[in-house]
Design a protein around this motif. Structure first.
Motif, PDB file in Angstrom:
ATOM      1  N   GLY A 185       0.832  -1.188   0.000  1.00  0.00           N
ATOM      2  CA  GLY A 185       0.000   0.000   0.000  1.00  0.00           C
ATOM      3  C   GLY A 185       0.868   1.239   0.000  1.00  0.00           C
ATOM      4  N   ASP A 186       0.658   2.126   0.981  1.00  0.00           N
ATOM      5  CA  ASP A 186       1.474   3.345   1.058  1.00  0.00           C
ATOM      6  C   ASP A 186       2.599   3.206   2.078  1.00  0.00           C
ATOM      7  OD1 ASP A 186       0.041   3.372   3.384  1.00  0.00           O
ATOM      8  OD2 ASP A 186      -0.758   5.405   3.146  1.00  0.00           O
ATOM      9  N   ARG A 187       2.932   1.967   2.437  1.00  0.00           N
ATOM     10  CA  ARG A 187       4.035   1.711   3.368  1.00  0.00           C
ATOM     11  C   ARG A 187       5.200   1.104   2.605  1.00  0.00           C
ATOM     12  NH1 ARG A 187       2.721  -2.033   7.881  1.00  0.00           N
ATOM     13  NH2 ARG A 187       4.152  -0.832   9.183  1.00  0.00           N
ATOM     14  N   LEU A 188       6.391   1.578   2.933  1.00  0.00           N
ATOM     15  CA  LEU A 188       7.624   0.999   2.388  1.00  0.00           C
ATOM     16  C   LEU A 188       8.355   0.342   3.545  1.00  0.00           C
ATOM     17  CD1 LEU A 188       9.303   3.469  -0.154  1.00  0.00           C
ATOM     18  CD2 LEU A 188       8.756   1.067  -0.511  1.00  0.00           C
ATOM     19  N   LEU A 189       8.541  -0.966   3.444  1.00  0.00           N
ATOM     20  CA  LEU A 189       9.140  -1.725   4.525  1.00  0.00           C
ATOM     21  C   LEU A 189      10.533  -2.195   4.122  1.00  0.00           C
ATOM     22  CD1 LEU A 189       6.065  -3.984   5.384  1.00  0.00           C
ATOM     23  CD2 LEU A 189       6.585  -1.691   6.237  1.00  0.00           C
ATOM     24  N   THR A 190      11.460  -2.110   5.062  1.00  0.00           N
ATOM     25  CA  THR A 190      12.821  -2.594   4.837  1.00  0.00           C
ATOM     26  C   THR A 190      13.324  -3.240   6.119  1.00  0.00           C
ATOM     27  OG1 THR A 190      14.992  -1.987   3.919  1.00  0.00           O
ATOM     28  CG2 THR A 190      14.033  -0.466   5.515  1.00  0.00           C
ATOM     29  N   PRO A 191      14.112  -4.299   6.026  1.00  0.00           N
ATOM     30  CA  PRO A 191      14.591  -4.963   7.244  1.00  0.00           C
ATOM     31  C   PRO A 191      15.457  -4.036   8.092  1.00  0.00           C
ATOM     32  CG  PRO A 191      14.857  -6.411   5.341  1.00  0.00           C
ATOM     33  CD  PRO A 191      14.495  -5.055   4.803  1.00  0.00           C
ATOM     34  N   PRO A 192      15.340  -4.110   9.415  1.00  0.00           N
ATOM     35  CA  PRO A 192      16.228  -3.344  10.298  1.00  0.00           C
ATOM     36  C   PRO A 192      17.609  -3.985  10.298  1.00  0.00           C
ATOM     37  CG  PRO A 192      14.811  -4.763  11.593  1.00  0.00           C
ATOM     38  CD  PRO A 192      14.361  -4.924  10.162  1.00  0.00           C
ATOM     39  N   LEU A 193      18.633  -3.178  10.196  1.00  0.00           N
ATOM     40  CA  LEU A 193      19.997  -3.694  10.114  1.00  0.00           C
ATOM     41  C   LEU A 193      20.669  -3.558  11.480  1.00  0.00           C
ATOM     42  CD1 LEU A 193      20.911  -2.170   6.638  1.00  0.00           C
ATOM     43  CD2 LEU A 193      19.840  -4.375   7.163  1.00  0.00           C
ATOM     44  N   PHE A 207      14.822   6.328   2.050  1.00  0.00           N
ATOM     45  CA  PHE A 207      14.135   6.782   3.265  1.00  0.00           C
ATOM     46  C   PHE A 207      13.759   8.256   3.139  1.00  0.00           C
ATOM     47  CE2 PHE A 207      15.582   3.173   6.002  1.00  0.00           C
ATOM     48  CZ  PHE A 207      14.407   2.973   6.693  1.00  0.00           C
ATOM     49  N   ASP A 208      14.705   9.093   2.750  1.00  0.00           N
ATOM     50  CA  ASP A 208      14.459  10.533   2.633  1.00  0.00           C
ATOM     51  C   ASP A 208      13.367  10.821   1.612  1.00  0.00           C
ATOM     52  OD1 ASP A 208      16.487  10.900   4.463  1.00  0.00           O
ATOM     53  OD2 ASP A 208      17.999  11.452   2.965  1.00  0.00           O
ATOM     54  N   TRP A 209      13.496  10.228   0.436  1.00  0.00           N
ATOM     55  CA  TRP A 209      12.540  10.500  -0.649  1.00  0.00           C
ATOM     56  C   TRP A 209      11.143  10.037  -0.276  1.00  0.00           C
ATOM     57  CZ3 TRP A 209       9.185   7.753  -3.676  1.00  0.00           C
ATOM     58  CH2 TRP A 209       8.687   8.397  -4.819  1.00  0.00           C
ATOM     59  N   ALA A 210      11.027   8.834   0.252  1.00  0.00           N
ATOM     60  CA  ALA A 210       9.722   8.273   0.579  1.00  0.00           C
ATOM     61  C   ALA A 210       9.003   9.121   1.616  1.00  0.00           C
ATOM     62  CB  ALA A 210       9.877   6.832   1.080  1.00  0.00           C
ATOM     63  N   THR A 211       9.743   9.574   2.619  1.00  0.00           N
ATOM     64  CA  THR A 211       9.138  10.415   3.657  1.00  0.00           C
ATOM     65  C   THR A 211       8.631  11.722   3.068  1.00  0.00           C
ATOM     66  OG1 THR A 211      10.597   9.446   5.334  1.00  0.00           O
ATOM     67  CG2 THR A 211       9.553  11.549   5.864  1.00  0.00           C
ATOM     68  N   GLN A 212       9.416  12.332   2.185  1.00  0.00           N
ATOM     69  CA  GLN A 212       8.993  13.584   1.543  1.00  0.00           C
ATOM     70  C   GLN A 212       7.767  13.400   0.668  1.00  0.00           C
ATOM     71  OE1 GLN A 212      12.486  14.846  -0.579  1.00  0.00           O
ATOM     72  NE2 GLN A 212      13.677  15.179   1.290  1.00  0.00           N
ATOM     73  N   GLN A 213       7.603  12.200   0.106  1.00  0.00           N
ATOM     74  CA  GLN A 213       6.479  11.918  -0.777  1.00  0.00           C
ATOM     75  C   GLN A 213       5.245  11.403  -0.047  1.00  0.00           C
ATOM     76  OE1 GLN A 213       6.522  12.660  -4.136  1.00  0.00           O
ATOM     77  NE2 GLN A 213       8.484  13.607  -3.603  1.00  0.00           N
ATOM     78  N   GLY A 214       5.316  11.315   1.267  1.00  0.00           N
ATOM     79  CA  GLY A 214       4.154  10.906   2.043  1.00  0.00           C
ATOM     80  C   GLY A 214       4.033   9.419   2.298  1.00  0.00           C
ATOM     81  N   TYR A 215       5.057   8.657   1.949  1.00  0.00           N
ATOM     82  CA  TYR A 215       5.047   7.234   2.254  1.00  0.00           C
ATOM     83  C   TYR A 215       5.547   7.015   3.687  1.00  0.00           C
ATOM     84  CZ  TYR A 215       4.331   6.029  -2.669  1.00  0.00           C
ATOM     85  OH  TYR A 215       3.806   5.903  -3.919  1.00  0.00           O
ATOM     86  N   ALA A 216       5.070   5.963   4.294  1.00  0.00           N
ATOM     87  CA  ALA A 216       5.578   5.571   5.607  1.00  0.00           C
ATOM     88  C   ALA A 216       6.721   4.593   5.387  1.00  0.00           C
ATOM     89  CB  ALA A 216       4.472   4.941   6.441  1.00  0.00           C
ATOM     90  N   ALA A 217       7.954   5.062   5.479  1.00  0.00           N
ATOM     91  CA  ALA A 217       9.131   4.210   5.329  1.00  0.00           C
ATOM     92  C   ALA A 217       9.485   3.659   6.702  1.00  0.00           C
ATOM     93  CB  ALA A 217      10.294   4.992   4.741  1.00  0.00           C
ATOM     94  N   VAL A 218       9.407   2.352   6.848  1.00  0.00           N
ATOM     95  CA  VAL A 218       9.497   1.721   8.163  1.00  0.00           C
ATOM     96  C   VAL A 218      10.503   0.571   8.128  1.00  0.00           C
ATOM     97  CG1 VAL A 218       8.214   0.492   9.956  1.00  0.00           C
ATOM     98  CG2 VAL A 218       7.083   2.276   8.616  1.00  0.00           C
ATOM     99  N   GLU A 219      11.356   0.508   9.150  1.00  0.00           N
ATOM    100  CA  GLU A 219      12.181  -0.672   9.357  1.00  0.00           C
ATOM    101  C   GLU A 219      11.360  -1.697  10.123  1.00  0.00           C
ATOM    102  OE1 GLU A 219      15.653   0.856  11.365  1.00  0.00           O
ATOM    103  OE2 GLU A 219      16.808   0.751   9.514  1.00  0.00           O
ATOM    104  N   LYS A 220      11.263  -2.900   9.560  1.00  0.00           N
ATOM    105  CA  LYS A 220      10.402  -3.911  10.161  1.00  0.00           C
ATOM    106  C   LYS A 220      10.983  -5.296   9.863  1.00  0.00           C
ATOM    107  CE  LYS A 220       5.706  -5.824   9.635  1.00  0.00           C
ATOM    108  NZ  LYS A 220       5.375  -5.899  11.079  1.00  0.00           N
TER     109      LYS A 220
END
Length: 280
Positions: A185-193, A207-220
């Motif tokens: 959906g509107d969430r971008l998920l990436t593994p926590p390192l 991370f920077d771009w997604a946040t500026q574009q309104g996406y929820a960039a989340v480490e999960k």
């Protein structure tokens, strides 16, 4: 290419067999893209190099020193690797904190990727080899890359872009040479390192771009089953940029809308954040 390697400011210089980067992998490195004599995302790469050096207690060379080294190589279109090692030392693990570091800068041809990978997605596979866990080194691009070497030995198919790697708990970490993103959906998920993995410069930019574009960039934390729920799967690194994934041998994806937007934004940002490589 006018030159291929610079060692401590000397074109075609030699590296000591007693260098700790060679004997112990006691080093950090960055790989960046150079096109038409311009260094892409140079400031980000230098900042990450300095941060990684600090975590290992290495004295990072000044930015001007590295740029002067690059000027000797006269890069135009090349993949550039910058390695900083703890330098030459006597036998044993103990190190002299006052000893000078070794800096090695080298050029290689830019990798060539099929154009359709960026439009209709690239294929990848799952690796059996697991990331070793060491929280103290997590996120660093240090010189010991044996986990990646062993994982990459698992395939010889040139039609595959990369292989997905898991940690010892079976959770997804990254590709062998790329960071991983799942769009749900509107969430971008990436593994926590936090226990393993490399925190790439392009990953940080996403991370920077997604946040500026309104996406929820989340480490999960993500298990392989999470791929079935993803609308898109995206890989990224500093040479290939943003790469949409078409399939992993289990699942197939047909939606590449965000990956296309990300790639275009990455190319535009690369132009803004590139600098002209100095000439000697």
């Amino acid at each position: 290419m006018a030159g291929s390697v610079v060692v401590n400011g000397e074109l075609a210089g030699s590296l000591s067999a007693q260098d700790r980067g060679f004997t112990f992998g006691d080093s950090v490195f960055r790989t960046l893209r150079c096109e038409a004599g311009r260094l892409w995302f140079w400031s980000r790469h230098y900042a990450k190099l300095a941060a990684d050096c600090a975590r290992l207690g290495l004295n990072c060379p000044a930015e001007a020193t590295l740029l002067a080294d690059l000027a000797l190589l006269v890069p135009t279109n090349a993949a550039i690797r910058i390695t900083i090692s703890r330098g030459v030392a006597a036998r044993g693990y103990a190190c002299d904190p006052t000893a000078p570091v070794t800096r090695v800068l080298g050029l290689a041809p830019l990798p060539s990727y099929p154009a359709h990978w960026f439009s209709t997605g690239a294929p990848l596979r799952h690796c059996d080899w697991r990331w070793s866990r060491q929280p103290g080194l997590a996120g660093l691009k240090h010189g010991n890359r044996l986990d990646q070497v062993m994982a990459r030995r698992e395939w010889h198919d040139p039609t595959l872009f990369d292989g997905l790697m898991r940690n010892i708990d079976g959770e997804l970490v990254s590709g062998v040479m790329s960071n991983l993103w799942l769009r749900c959906g509107d969430r971008l998920l990436t593994p926590p390192l936090v226990g393993e993995g490399v925190a790439g410069v392009t990953r940080a930019w996403v991370f920077d771009w997604a946040t500026q574009q309104g996406y929820a960039a989340v480490e999960k934390p993500l298990r392989p089953e999470a791929l079935a729920q993803a609308d898109e799967v995206i890989l990224c690194n500093s040479l290939a940029g943003i790469v949409p994934v078409a399939g992993d041998g289990v699942f197939i994806w047909h939606n590449f809308s965000l990956a296309h937007r990300l790639r275009q934004a990455w190319l535009e940002e690369a132009a803004r954040e590139s600098i002209i490589c100095p000439t000697s």
